[in-house]
Design a protein around this motif. Structure first.
Motif, PDB file in Angstrom:
ATOM      1  N   ILE A   1      59.077  44.585  44.661  1.00 53.19           N
ATOM      2  CA  ILE A   1      57.777  44.734  45.328  1.00 53.19           C
ATOM      3  C   ILE A   1      56.744  45.272  44.352  1.00 53.19           C
ATOM      4  CG2 ILE A   1      56.523  46.161  46.998  1.00 53.19           C
ATOM      5  CD1 ILE A   1      57.781  43.824  48.337  1.00 53.19           C
ATOM      6  N   GLU A   2      57.126  46.267  43.573  1.00 53.82           N
ATOM      7  CA  GLU A   2      56.201  46.841  42.595  1.00 53.82           C
ATOM      8  C   GLU A   2      55.771  45.783  41.568  1.00 53.82           C
ATOM      9  OE1 GLU A   2      54.759  49.656  42.620  1.00 53.82           O
ATOM     10  OE2 GLU A   2      55.887  50.806  44.103  1.00 53.82           O
ATOM     11  N   GLN A   3      56.712  44.976  41.125  1.00 53.68           N
ATOM     12  CA  GLN A   3      56.399  43.917  40.160  1.00 53.68           C
ATOM     13  C   GLN A   3      55.464  42.877  40.773  1.00 53.68           C
ATOM     14  OE1 GLN A   3      60.273  42.492  39.081  1.00 53.68           O
ATOM     15  NE2 GLN A   3      60.834  44.367  37.990  1.00 53.68           N
ATOM     16  N   LEU A   4      55.703  42.548  42.042  1.00 53.03           N
ATOM     17  CA  LEU A   4      54.853  41.574  42.730  1.00 53.03           C
ATOM     18  C   LEU A   4      53.433  42.108  42.884  1.00 53.03           C
ATOM     19  CD1 LEU A   4      54.649  38.876  44.320  1.00 53.03           C
ATOM     20  CD2 LEU A   4      55.276  40.181  46.368  1.00 53.03           C
ATOM     21  N   LEU A   5      53.303  43.366  43.300  1.00 52.68           N
ATOM     22  CA  LEU A   5      51.979  43.930  43.542  1.00 52.68           C
ATOM     23  C   LEU A   5      51.181  44.121  42.260  1.00 52.68           C
ATOM     24  CD1 LEU A   5      52.777  46.635  46.278  1.00 52.68           C
ATOM     25  CD2 LEU A   5      52.037  44.268  46.582  1.00 52.68           C
ATOM     26  N   SER A   6      51.867  44.287  41.151  1.00 52.83           N
ATOM     27  CA  SER A   6      51.170  44.498  39.874  1.00 52.83           C
ATOM     28  C   SER A   6      50.968  43.194  39.102  1.00 52.83           C
ATOM     29  CB  SER A   6      51.959  45.486  39.005  1.00 52.83           C
ATOM     30  OG  SER A   6      53.254  44.992  38.720  1.00 52.83           O
ATOM     31  N   ALA A   7      51.416  42.076  39.655  1.00 53.73           N
ATOM     32  CA  ALA A   7      51.322  40.796  38.938  1.00 53.73           C
ATOM     33  C   ALA A   7      49.892  40.280  38.751  1.00 53.73           C
ATOM     34  CB  ALA A   7      52.171  39.736  39.648  1.00 53.73           C
ATOM     35  N   PRO A   8      48.977  40.429  39.738  1.00 53.87           N
ATOM     36  CA  PRO A   8      47.616  39.887  39.550  1.00 53.87           C
ATOM     37  C   PRO A   8      46.862  40.578  38.417  1.00 53.87           C
ATOM     38  CG  PRO A   8      48.059  40.281  41.875  1.00 53.87           C
ATOM     39  CD  PRO A   8      49.176  40.924  41.119  1.00 53.87           C
ATOM     40  N   ASP A   9      45.991  39.829  37.763  1.00 53.76           N
ATOM     41  CA  ASP A   9      45.112  40.363  36.728  1.00 53.76           C
ATOM     42  C   ASP A   9      43.961  41.097  37.415  1.00 53.76           C
ATOM     43  OD1 ASP A   9      43.417  40.935  34.667  1.00 53.76           O
ATOM     44  OD2 ASP A   9      42.899  38.843  34.230  1.00 53.76           O
ATOM     45  N   GLN A  10      44.008  42.410  37.386  1.00 58.28           N
ATOM     46  CA  GLN A  10      43.044  43.210  38.149  1.00 58.28           C
ATOM     47  C   GLN A  10      41.702  43.366  37.449  1.00 58.28           C
ATOM     48  OE1 GLN A  10      44.991  46.853  39.646  1.00 58.28           O
ATOM     49  NE2 GLN A  10      46.950  45.795  39.382  1.00 58.28           N
ATOM     50  N   THR A  11      41.508  42.643  36.355  1.00 65.12           N
ATOM     51  CA  THR A  11      40.213  42.687  35.676  1.00 65.12           C
ATOM     52  C   THR A  11      39.324  41.514  36.080  1.00 65.12           C
ATOM     53  OG1 THR A  11      41.018  41.432  33.747  1.00 65.12           O
ATOM     54  CG2 THR A  11      41.293  43.845  33.711  1.00 65.12           C
ATOM     55  N   SER A  12      39.876  40.537  36.778  1.00 64.07           N
ATOM     56  CA  SER A  12      39.103  39.373  37.201  1.00 64.07           C
ATOM     57  C   SER A  12      38.827  39.434  38.699  1.00 64.07           C
ATOM     58  CB  SER A  12      39.868  38.084  36.879  1.00 64.07           C
ATOM     59  OG  SER A  12      41.007  37.953  37.721  1.00 64.07           O
ATOM     60  N   PRO A  13      37.747  38.824  39.175  1.00 61.64           N
ATOM     61  CA  PRO A  13      37.444  38.822  40.615  1.00 61.64           C
ATOM     62  C   PRO A  13      38.576  38.238  41.454  1.00 61.64           C
ATOM     63  CG  PRO A  13      35.533  38.108  39.356  1.00 61.64           C
ATOM     64  CD  PRO A  13      36.668  38.202  38.385  1.00 61.64           C
ATOM     65  N   THR A  14      39.141  37.124  40.996  1.00 63.00           N
ATOM     66  CA  THR A  14      40.248  36.518  41.746  1.00 63.00           C
ATOM     67  C   THR A  14      41.466  37.427  41.753  1.00 63.00           C
ATOM     68  OG1 THR A  14      39.505  34.276  41.202  1.00 63.00           O
ATOM     69  CG2 THR A  14      41.797  34.538  41.894  1.00 63.00           C
ATOM     70  N   GLY A  15      41.746  38.041  40.618  1.00 62.36           N
ATOM     71  CA  GLY A  15      42.872  38.962  40.535  1.00 62.36           C
ATOM     72  C   GLY A  15      42.691  40.173  41.431  1.00 62.36           C
ATOM     73  N   LYS A  16      41.457  40.680  41.499  1.00 60.04           N
ATOM     74  CA  LYS A  16      41.190  41.817  42.380  1.00 60.04           C
ATOM     75  C   LYS A  16      41.407  41.440  43.839  1.00 60.04           C
ATOM     76  CE  LYS A  16      37.832  44.139  39.373  1.00 60.04           C
ATOM     77  NZ  LYS A  16      36.418  44.560  39.197  1.00 60.04           N
ATOM     78  N   ARG A  17      40.972  40.235  44.202  1.00 62.03           N
ATOM     79  CA  ARG A  17      41.197  39.753  45.573  1.00 62.03           C
ATOM     80  C   ARG A  17      42.687  39.663  45.884  1.00 62.03           C
ATOM     81  NH1 ARG A  17      40.670  33.568  46.456  1.00 62.03           N
ATOM     82  NH2 ARG A  17      42.632  33.837  45.312  1.00 62.03           N
ATOM     83  N   ASP A  18      43.420  39.030  44.973  1.00 67.92           N
ATOM     84  CA  ASP A  18      44.843  38.816  45.206  1.00 67.92           C
ATOM     85  C   ASP A  18      45.604  40.134  45.239  1.00 67.92           C
ATOM     86  OD1 ASP A  18      44.146  36.191  45.170  1.00 67.92           O
ATOM     87  OD2 ASP A  18      44.921  35.784  43.151  1.00 67.92           O
ATOM     88  N   HIS A  19      45.225  41.038  44.341  1.00 72.10           N
ATOM     89  CA  HIS A  19      45.880  42.347  44.318  1.00 72.10           C
ATOM     90  C   HIS A  19      45.623  43.089  45.628  1.00 72.10           C
ATOM     91  CE1 HIS A  19      45.985  46.725  42.875  1.00 72.10           C
ATOM     92  NE2 HIS A  19      47.232  46.318  42.973  1.00 72.10           N
ATOM     93  N   ALA A  20      44.393  43.073  46.095  1.00 72.13           N
ATOM     94  CA  ALA A  20      44.056  43.744  47.355  1.00 72.13           C
ATOM     95  C   ALA A  20      44.815  43.132  48.524  1.00 72.13           C
ATOM     96  CB  ALA A  20      42.553  43.670  47.606  1.00 72.13           C
TER      97      ALA A  20
END
Length: 299
Positions: free
Chosen positions: A118-137
């Motif tokens: 679960i931790e690996q899945l939640l940290s997979a998105p690139d949180q520096t990009s708008p799409t990554g922020k959406r997916d991470h959230a």
């Protein structure tokens, strides 16, 4: 074990007023289950494991039973183990992953991810990009609340209260429940919303929370593709489906000792019989129980 089975059937007849034919059907299904356990050298209910339950269901499936028959037998097993847990004859419910089988699905329960996965899945998105922020959230919200994907895509911006750390979720039949958020999901949502709200084009009247590239509400299929993509990125090779995060949270809550009533309420499932006897005002606040049992609540 047979005495417990008989007592369960008596309770079914008394509390639910089931017909004699229905009780006989339960007795037949559960006697078959008991015989399977005895052949597996299981002599007391406390020794029944999730693996045993799943082996029983796989054995039934291998016999070519119709989906409706398989679902009926799974429902009987699920009800029995809830009774055993409620009456303190066992300390856990090895059949907790069988909920969707009781609705006529021919699919067996999806894999349950470990906390590390679960931790690996939640940290997979690139949180520096708008799409990554959406997916991470979105992934953080799904694991924080256990809501269904169909419920997640219906969220609007006004359904989220970051200051009070909760989200209003509309489930089946428009039944609304207020779900706590943990610190990680609040932070992920804040970063996503702050970035998104800078774009006036994304401020439609109904303000969907999670938008696709066309600034429209994400579809269920779109969310599934996103989840599957990050599962691959996280190196998750187990069976994965849109329900995997929800099922994993259920397993993790039970592993932490969460009461069935709380898990059912959080997940928006049909109320457990014991919970119906205690009005919400007489039970512990959902947020307090959430903080005690959710794996990421205290991080």
């Amino acid at each position: 074990m047979k005495n417990s089975l008989d007592n369960f059937l008596i309770q079914l007849a008394d509390e639910r007023g089931l017909s004699e034919n229905t009780i006989d059907a339960y007795r037949g299904d559960l006697s078959q289950y008991l015989e399977f356990l005895e052949r597996s050298n299981c002599r007391q209910w406390r020794d029944v494991t999730r693996v045993m339950v799943m082996n029983y269901l796989y054995a039934l499936k291998d016999r070519g039973l119709a989906p409706a028959t398989l679902a009926r037998k799974a429902a009987a097993v699920r009800g029995l183990h809830r009774y055993l847990l409620r009456s303190q004859q066992t300390e856990n419910d090895p059949a907790y992953t069988l909920n969707h089988l009781t609705k006529g699905s021919e699919k067996l329960p999806p894999a349950v991810l470990s906390l590390d996965q679960i931790e690996q899945l939640l940290s997979a998105p690139d949180q520096t990009s708008p799409t990554g922020k959406r997916d991470h959230a979105m992934l953080e919200v799904l694991y924080a609340t256990g809501m269904r994907v169909s419920e997640c895509i219906k969220l609007n911006r006004e359904h989220v209260n970051l200051e009070m750390e909760f989200v209003r979720c509309s489930g089946s039949r428009n039944h609304e429940r207020v779900l706590p958020l943990n610190a990680q999901s609040v932070q992920a949502l804040r970063e996503y919303i702050d970035d998104r709200d800078q774009d006036p084009a994304k401020e439609a009247p109904d303000r969907p929370l999670f938008l696709n590239r066309l600034n429209k509400r994400l579809s269920r299929q779109g969310v599934w593709k996103i989840m599957k993509y990050y599962a691959v990125q996280a190196g998750i090779k187990d069976k994965f489906s849109p329900e995997t995060i929800r099922q994993s949270l259920t397993a993790h809550l039970f592993a932490n000792g969460a009461p069935i009533e709380f898990v059912d309420e959080l997940m928006g499932r049909a109320p457990h019989a014991a919970a119906l006897r205690f009005p919400r005002s007489r039970r512990q606040p959902l947020k307090k129980i959430y903080m005690a049992y959710h794996p990421r609540a205290k991080k």
